[in-house]
Every structure is written in C-alpha cells, then in structure tokens.
Write a protein that holds these residues in place. Structure first.
Motif, short mmCIF file in Angstrom:
data_model
loop_
_atom_site.label_atom_id
_atom_site.label_comp_id
_atom_site.label_asym_id
_atom_site.label_seq_id
_atom_site.Cartn_x
_atom_site.Cartn_y
_atom_site.Cartn_z
N UNK A 270 0.83 -1.21 0.00
CA UNK A 270 0.00 0.00 0.00
C UNK A 270 0.86 1.25 0.00
N UNK A 271 1.86 1.31 0.87
CA UNK A 271 2.75 2.48 0.94
C UNK A 271 3.54 2.65 -0.35
N UNK A 272 4.04 1.56 -0.88
CA UNK A 272 4.83 1.64 -2.12
C UNK A 272 3.97 2.12 -3.27
N UNK A 273 2.73 1.67 -3.33
CA UNK A 273 1.82 2.10 -4.40
C UNK A 273 1.53 3.60 -4.27
N UNK A 274 1.28 4.06 -3.06
CA UNK A 274 0.96 5.48 -2.85
C UNK A 274 2.13 6.38 -3.22
N UNK A 275 3.33 5.92 -2.95
CA UNK A 275 4.52 6.76 -3.19
C UNK A 275 5.02 6.69 -4.62
N UNK A 276 4.97 5.52 -5.27
CA UNK A 276 5.73 5.35 -6.52
C UNK A 276 4.91 4.93 -7.73
N UNK A 277 3.64 4.61 -7.54
CA UNK A 277 2.76 4.29 -8.68
C UNK A 277 2.31 5.60 -9.33
N UNK A 278 1.52 5.49 -10.39
CA UNK A 278 0.90 6.68 -10.95
C UNK A 278 1.19 6.96 -12.40
N UNK A 279 2.13 6.23 -12.99
CA UNK A 279 2.47 6.47 -14.39
C UNK A 279 1.62 5.58 -15.29
N UNK A 280 1.26 6.11 -16.45
CA UNK A 280 0.46 5.38 -17.43
C UNK A 280 1.11 5.51 -18.79
N UNK A 281 1.36 4.39 -19.45
CA UNK A 281 1.88 4.39 -20.81
C UNK A 281 0.90 3.64 -21.70
N UNK A 282 0.34 4.36 -22.67
CA UNK A 282 -0.69 3.75 -23.50
C UNK A 282 -1.85 3.34 -22.63
N UNK A 283 -2.29 2.09 -22.78
CA UNK A 283 -3.38 1.57 -21.96
C UNK A 283 -2.87 0.81 -20.74
N UNK A 284 -1.56 0.84 -20.55
CA UNK A 284 -0.94 0.12 -19.44
C UNK A 284 -0.87 1.06 -18.23
N UNK A 285 -1.76 0.85 -17.27
CA UNK A 285 -1.82 1.71 -16.08
C UNK A 285 -0.99 1.09 -14.95
N UNK A 286 -0.86 1.84 -13.87
CA UNK A 286 -0.13 1.37 -12.69
C UNK A 286 1.31 0.98 -13.04
N UNK A 287 1.98 1.89 -13.74
CA UNK A 287 3.40 1.74 -13.98
C UNK A 287 4.15 2.46 -12.86
N UNK A 289 7.73 3.87 -10.94
CA UNK A 289 9.03 4.46 -11.21
C UNK A 289 10.13 3.49 -10.75
N UNK A 290 10.92 2.94 -11.68
CA UNK A 290 11.89 1.89 -11.34
C UNK A 290 12.98 2.35 -10.39
N UNK A 291 13.46 3.58 -10.56
CA UNK A 291 14.58 4.04 -9.75
C UNK A 291 14.20 4.03 -8.27
N UNK A 292 13.03 4.52 -7.95
CA UNK A 292 12.60 4.55 -6.55
C UNK A 292 12.33 3.15 -6.02
N UNK A 293 11.77 2.29 -6.86
CA UNK A 293 11.51 0.91 -6.43
C UNK A 293 12.82 0.21 -6.09
N UNK A 294 13.80 0.35 -6.95
CA UNK A 294 15.10 -0.31 -6.70
C UNK A 294 15.73 0.21 -5.42
N UNK A 295 15.68 1.53 -5.23
CA UNK A 295 16.25 2.10 -4.01
C UNK A 295 15.47 1.66 -2.78
N UNK A 296 14.15 1.55 -2.92
CA UNK A 296 13.35 1.10 -1.78
C UNK A 296 13.68 -0.35 -1.42
N UNK A 297 13.84 -1.19 -2.43
CA UNK A 297 14.21 -2.58 -2.17
C UNK A 297 15.56 -2.65 -1.46
N UNK A 306 13.54 9.24 -6.81
CA UNK A 306 13.51 9.61 -8.23
C UNK A 306 13.69 11.11 -8.42
N UNK A 307 12.93 11.91 -7.67
CA UNK A 307 12.98 13.35 -7.89
C UNK A 307 14.30 13.96 -7.42
#
Length: 562
Positions: A270-287, A289-297, A306-307
């Motif tokens: 839930x926290x990860x989704x709230x912080x790092x989700x939000x990008x949409x490419x074409x019809x593919x939603x819930x993309x 940000x890889x940089x933040x995900x990798x750092x969070x892991x 990312x910012x």
C-alpha cells in the motif's frame, strides 16, 4: 535467496552476470525488431530504464558481442530460436547525449563533437582494416581535430558507411537522451544555434543515410517536429500515450509486487503504491518508477529517490516565474484536485514563455503529472487531458521546491508567518518588506521582466509558500468567488478555535492614490464592498473570527494594513 540490489548499474551484462536484481525487459528487442520501423523515438521520464534498454539492445545486436549470447540465457528473448541467430550480427553505433549539459552553445557543441570522436575511436581499427576507400582515411582522421559544422553533421553518416563497408551490413544507430542538449539550450538561451546544429546532424544521420538499417532514439520529451525533425518524415514517435512498448519501460504493478515478495516486503504494498505508482503508458496503467523501487528494495525506506536524482531546475523555473494562473493551478494540484488542459505532446520549447499548455505538456512528459483520462475533441482537433500529481513522491518534491523559494530569507519568512498568526501587523510589515526585497525579482521571468506582472507573480508565489507551510492548519485558496467578487487569498482554519484570514493585494496607482496607505485603504474597502467574508460565514465562521489584511505594493515596498 533474494538477488543483490545494485544501484545505478547501466551495464546490462554486469546486472545479469553478477545476479543483481533485474526485471526482464528483453522482449523489447523482439517487439522493436518485428515493428520494422526505420527510426523510432521513444519518450519516457528520466530513470525509467531508457539507457539500460538501449545498452541491452546494443549488447544483443552488436557484432562486438558475436557468439556471446550466454548473458541472455533464461531471458524472454532467448526462448526464440530466430532471435538467437540475430544476436551479435549487426554493426551498432551507440551514443548518449545525457552529459551534454552546458551554459553556452560553444561548450555544448564541443561535448557533442567529443562524443562523436569517442564513437570513432571505438572503430579506429577501420583505418588499418583495408575496407576504407580512397580519401576516407583522411576524412576519418579529421574527426580527431577541430570539426567544422559540416564535418560534424556528416560524421555519423560517414561512420555508418565505413562500418557497412567493413562488415557488409547496414548499421543500427542508438542515441540515448537526444533532447538533453535541447533542454539545456532553451534554459541558457542558445536554442536557435543548437537547433540548427542538431537538425543538420539528425538529417544526415537518420534521413539521408543509405547505410542505416534502423535507429532508436530515446529522450524525455518529444521536441516539436518543426525544431529538429522537419526532414524526418519516416520517424515513428512513441510517447507516454502510445500503446507501443507500453510495459517495456518502468515496472508494472505485477512486477513490483513480485519484487516485494522476493525481498520479504509484501506487507508494504500500500505504501509503495501510494509513493511510486501513478504512471500510465498507453493503456498500461499502474506503472511504477523503477529508480525509486530499486532504491526502496535496497533500503526499505520510503523517500524521494527519483525526484532527487537530478536537478528539477526547469520545473522550478517554469512555476516560479509563471503566471498567476500557473501558480493557482499548482495550488489546486497540491490539494489533490485535477486540472483539465489541452495537451500537445510535441514540446515547443520557445512557447514555454507564452503558452501555459506547453508547460503542462512538458510536466506530463517528464513525469511530474499524470493523465487520469483524456478525450479527443473532434471540433478543435485537440486532446483534453485530466491531469493530477503523479504520486506522493512528486507531491513531496513540489513542497520542497516551494519551500526553497524562501529559504534565502531564513527566519524572516518564518517570522512573517508567526506574526500573521498572532495578528501582529507591525511585525508583518517589517518581515514582509524584507521577504519582498530578498525574493521579489526571483519570481519574474528574466526573458520578459515586467513591473506590471512582478507583484502578481510574487504574491501568488508567496501564497503557494503559505499553502505548503500551513497546509496542516489551514485550507488556503486564492482567486475564488465569494460575495460579489473574487478575493485574492483566503485562509480557512482547520481548528474551530483559530481565526480565518482574508488578504487582498493591490499595486499602488499613482493617479488614484497618494500613498501606499491609501492603496491599502482601497483594498480594505474592496474586501468589505465585495463581501468576501460570505464564503467563510457560510461555513459557520463568525465575524469575530475573520481577520482582513490589505497588502499595498509599490516596487519592492509593501505596506500591510488591517
């Protein structure tokens, strides 16, 4: 056992061979190859895997790695026998403009020429390989000296010919972060020179190059066709709204949740989704940000990864120097509201000063906004987008950015806020004049300075600052209807015991007012005559809890009266 999380690794081979965390994006190779497009431009926000995917493509195709396909074993692309045969079979030219950042055209041009020279050095064996024709060795060596504009323009086309002659095959050209020098050129004022230089290079490299098999360019923005792509009629453009390669850049939600499982963090979805989700490419939603995900892991800690990876100076400049409408829109976005704007995905940089929609287009392309939905207007031919802040990480970035606007004033700005909350008008005057003196010109555009617009730009920036600093205590709105008019600023307390505040800002008119005090009196009369307090009264706030302030401006001098 979970794989090692390596931060900032751009080498595809290193990621795989050292068993680092990697999400398989090799199907991008198949998709791109089967599309058969001559020249493809793919735009994505920074740190979304553009460089890694191009390096992966180079590692797969380049003749430099012929017979070295073991690095792809177990990955999607290697499951197809046809692509195993393609591996290591094509001459590849790879360049990245990511580091072409300079405050003058001369320095930026020099950096591009150095990159071209480096590309030539990787293939200097051609000088002794016996494949060069008469005159070509001399032309090859000229690249290592002072390149003229024409020599630079034809350099990659010529190198393509040399490689094609040696290997007997046409070349693939990969250009990463093509738009970095163009963004820098706009910021530092050498746009026209850079556009002319880049246009010549791109035309010969991608348009009139008989030895080009195909090419891929990546960047953050789709720079307008009129700027640098006017001659590239065969260009395939893949923006964030395109369906092509939608899941090839960034992490899908399924991929993110699988990674969280791998590292024992499945309870943090839930926290990860709230912080790092939000990008949409074409019809593919819930993309994500890889940089933040990798750092969070890697760290297990939520933060603005990312910012913080590079300067947000252009975003800061466009909001800070932008019109009142832009600042009001940003105020609404920070409150979780949505904007509805016409967006043209072609970024026309020289329109950023005059066209508000061009700014929102840039923010959308850069990942600082997300498109919740859009509709095509058949009558106007325009796309109307519903825009919102991308996620919590971006929201925090904007808050930090706005706070920095007043950081140079130190305790003075905080002193004003304290005096405002205590109804200390004398101290408010003292502090506000020091704040205005220190930051007034900071809010006006250096390209089109205007004494008429400076106060408005300043006070709306000032209101944004209040919105951030007092967000936990007040609902702050500006330029809204109440009573018989539109007030400048209203502060509605979240605590039922605190006072509400109405502010009116007015620039002294020498023909109407003899002094700043007269201007302030006129602003106070306007508050009363227009009955701005009605909106507060309708929400149950009594007259005794409503304070009214007039801010009178003349140059950088401010006079406040209640």
């Amino acid at each position: 056992m979970a794989r090692t999380v390596g931060i900032g690794i751009q080498s595809f081979e290193k990621l795989i061979m050292e068993n680092c965390f990697y999400i398989d994006k090799t199907d991008f190779i198949r998709q791109w190859w089967e599309n058969r497009d001559d020249v493809t431009l793919i735009t994505r926000p920074r740190r979304f895997g553009k460089t890694l995917n191009l390096r992966m493509l180079e590692r797969f195709l380049s003749v430099q790695y012929a017979g070295q396909g073991e690095v792809f074993e177990g990955l999607s692309i290697w499951k197809n026998e046809r692509y195993r045969k393609l591996q290591g079979s094509v001459p590849v030219i790879f360049l990245s403009f990511a580091d072409v950042k300079a405050n003058t055209f001369a320095l930026a041009r020099e950096k591009i020429c150095m990159l071209i020279e480096e590309a030539y050095r990787r293939y200097d064996f051609l000088l002794t390989g016996g494949s060069l024709k008469e005159g070509e060795p001399e032309r090859f060596r000229k690249i290592f000296g002072e390149m003229t504009d024409s020599e630079a323009a034809y350099s990659l086309k010529n190198l393509s010919g040399y490689l094609s002659g040696y290997y007997g095959k046409k070349v693939v050209i990969l250009l990463d972060e093509y738009d970095t020098p163009l963004q820098e050129a706009w910021v530092y004022g050498y746009w026209d020179e850079m556009v002319e230089f880049i246009r010549g290079l791109f035309n010969s490299t991608f348009k009139t190059n008989p030895c080009l098999e195909r090419a891929v360019m990546t960047g953050i923005t789709r720079v307008s066709k009129e700027s640098v792509f006017s001659d590239l009629n065969h260009l395939t453009v893949v923006t964030s709204t395109s369906g092509m390669y939608a899941d090839c850049f960034g992490f899908t939600e399924e991929e993110v949740f699988s990674a969280l499982n791998e590292y024992g963090m499945q309870d943090r979805r839930t926290d990860v989704k709230r912080w790092y989700d939000g990008f949409t490419f074409g019809k593919c939603r819930d993309i994500y940000n890889p940089w933040s995900i990798i750092n969070y892991l890697k760290t297990g800690r939520l933060s603005t990864y990312w910012v913080n990876t590079s300067s947000n100076g252009l975003v800061d400049k466009l909001i800070r120097e932008g019109s009142a409408e832009i600042k009001i829109s940003m105020e609404n976005l920070l409150k979780g509201k949505h904007l509805y704007k016409e967006i043209d995905e072609q970024i026309i940089f020289n329109q950023l000063d005059v066209d508000e929609n061009a700014i929102w287009s840039l923010f959308l392309a850069s990942g600082y906004l997300k498109a919740e939905s859009y509709v095509f207007n058949e009558d106007t031919g325009a796309d109307l987008y519903e825009l919102a802040l991308t996620n919590k990480e971006v929201h925090v970035m904007y808050q930090k950015m706005i706070r920095k606007w007043f950081s140079s004033t130190g305790t003075v700005y905080n002193g004003f806020i304290k005096a405002l909350l205590q109804d200390d008008v004398k101290s408010m005057n003292a502090y506000m004049n020091r704040v205005a003196l220190a930051t007034f010109s900071y809010f006006d555009s250096g390209r089109k300075p205007s004494m008429e617009t400076q106060p408005e730009r300043f006070y709306h920036g000032f209101v944004l600052g209040l919105s951030v600093e007092l967000a936990d205590r007040y609902l702050i709105t500006s330029n809204r209807e109440s009573g018989f008019g539109r007030y400048d600023v209203m502060m509605e307390p979240k605590n039922e015991m605190a006072n509400a505040v109405i502010m009116e800002f007015k620039v002294r008119d020498p023909g109407e007012e003899k002094s700043l005090e007269d201007t302030a009196d006129a602003a106070l009369r306007q508050i009363e005559e227009q009955r701005y307090e009605e909106a507060l009264k309708n929400r149950g706030i009594s007259d005794s809890r409503i304070r009214k302030y007039a801010f009178a401006f003349e140059g950088k001098e401010v006079f406040i009266k209640s």
